[in-house]
Design a protein around this motif. Sequence first.
Motif, PDB file in Angstrom:
ATOM      1  N   TRP A  14       0.825  -1.209   0.000  1.00  0.00           N
ATOM      2  CA  TRP A  14       0.000   0.000   0.000  1.00  0.00           C
ATOM      3  C   TRP A  14       0.859   1.259   0.000  1.00  0.00           C
ATOM      4  O   TRP A  14       0.494   2.252  -0.632  1.00  0.00           O
ATOM      5  N   ALA A  17       1.791   2.051  -3.505  1.00  0.00           N
ATOM      6  CA  ALA A  17       0.666   2.630  -4.258  1.00  0.00           C
ATOM      7  C   ALA A  17       0.463   4.105  -3.897  1.00  0.00           C
ATOM      8  O   ALA A  17       0.159   4.917  -4.765  1.00  0.00           O
ATOM      9  N   LEU A  18       0.644   4.448  -2.626  1.00  0.00           N
ATOM     10  CA  LEU A  18       0.541   5.852  -2.221  1.00  0.00           C
ATOM     11  C   LEU A  18       1.648   6.683  -2.863  1.00  0.00           C
ATOM     12  O   LEU A  18       1.396   7.732  -3.445  1.00  0.00           O
ATOM     13  N   TRP A  22      -1.058   6.360  -7.147  1.00  0.00           N
ATOM     14  CA  TRP A  22      -2.215   5.569  -7.578  1.00  0.00           C
ATOM     15  C   TRP A  22      -3.325   5.649  -6.539  1.00  0.00           C
ATOM     16  O   TRP A  22      -4.490   5.791  -6.875  1.00  0.00           O
ATOM     17  N   LYS A  23      -2.933   5.486  -5.277  1.00  0.00           N
ATOM     18  CA  LYS A  23      -3.882   5.373  -4.167  1.00  0.00           C
ATOM     19  C   LYS A  23      -4.171   6.774  -3.633  1.00  0.00           C
ATOM     20  O   LYS A  23      -3.298   7.412  -3.059  1.00  0.00           O
ATOM     21  N   ASP A  24      -5.404   7.234  -3.820  1.00  0.00           N
ATOM     22  CA  ASP A  24      -5.751   8.594  -3.429  1.00  0.00           C
ATOM     23  C   ASP A  24      -6.426   8.680  -2.063  1.00  0.00           C
ATOM     24  O   ASP A  24      -6.816   9.752  -1.620  1.00  0.00           O
ATOM     25  N   GLU A  26      -5.951   6.964   1.990  1.00  0.00           N
ATOM     26  CA  GLU A  26      -5.317   6.071   2.963  1.00  0.00           C
ATOM     27  C   GLU A  26      -6.326   5.856   4.079  1.00  0.00           C
ATOM     28  O   GLU A  26      -6.721   6.801   4.766  1.00  0.00           O
ATOM     29  N   THR A  62      -6.190  -6.225  -5.639  1.00  0.00           N
ATOM     30  CA  THR A  62      -6.823  -4.907  -5.750  1.00  0.00           C
ATOM     31  C   THR A  62      -6.149  -4.084  -6.840  1.00  0.00           C
ATOM     32  O   THR A  62      -6.814  -3.461  -7.669  1.00  0.00           O
ATOM     33  N   PHE A  63      -4.816  -4.085  -6.850  1.00  0.00           N
ATOM     34  CA  PHE A  63      -4.071  -3.331  -7.866  1.00  0.00           C
ATOM     35  C   PHE A  63      -4.483  -3.792  -9.261  1.00  0.00           C
ATOM     36  O   PHE A  63      -4.760  -2.978 -10.141  1.00  0.00           O
ATOM     37  N   SER A  96     -13.943   7.033  -4.124  1.00  0.00           N
ATOM     38  CA  SER A  96     -12.675   6.432  -4.554  1.00  0.00           C
ATOM     39  C   SER A  96     -12.740   4.915  -4.412  1.00  0.00           C
ATOM     40  O   SER A  96     -13.206   4.396  -3.389  1.00  0.00           O
ATOM     41  N   TRP A  98     -10.414   3.125  -3.699  1.00  0.00           N
ATOM     42  CA  TRP A  98      -9.461   2.775  -2.632  1.00  0.00           C
ATOM     43  C   TRP A  98     -10.081   2.922  -1.251  1.00  0.00           C
ATOM     44  O   TRP A  98      -9.503   2.470  -0.258  1.00  0.00           O
TER      45      TRP A  98
END
Length: 157
Positions: A14, A17-18, A22-24, A26, A62-63, A96, A98
Amino acid sequence: MILPRLALSVRQPWAHALAMGWKDIENRSWRQPNPGLKFRGRFAIHASLGMTRYEYEDAAETFAHLGYACPAPADLLRGGIVGVATVADIVKTSDSPWFCGPRGLVIVEAEPVAFVRCGGQLGFFQWHPDQIADAPVPAKWMLPRPAPTADPQGTLL
């Protein structure tokens, strides 16, 4: 680049991804009066030491679902700063993909940085480059599997 002194530990992959942007969101289970709920601003993304096989496989799935390729487990740096980002807001709901709540830190302006080994803590924390953590030893499941070999008769060994 001058790294923010405040960091947040996130388990791999994770954290990757941050840092990649990619990951908007947390996700956090924080509740009032946690001081982290008031924070807005720039922070360093700290990749924690731990990563289980289940966490890796869940994140990789998930990715893939969202169109991103998860790096191999042995390629994910752990135990240090891997990126920087900004917390723009903290929300209880989000569209999102995420977001899974109950709270989501809205992450913007994320970017990877050269790895800086240091120890981590729970919540936002002041990190120090002299807090050197030992490099984590990868678990056996994290290591690449050798390609099968065959003897001269073609039997797999």
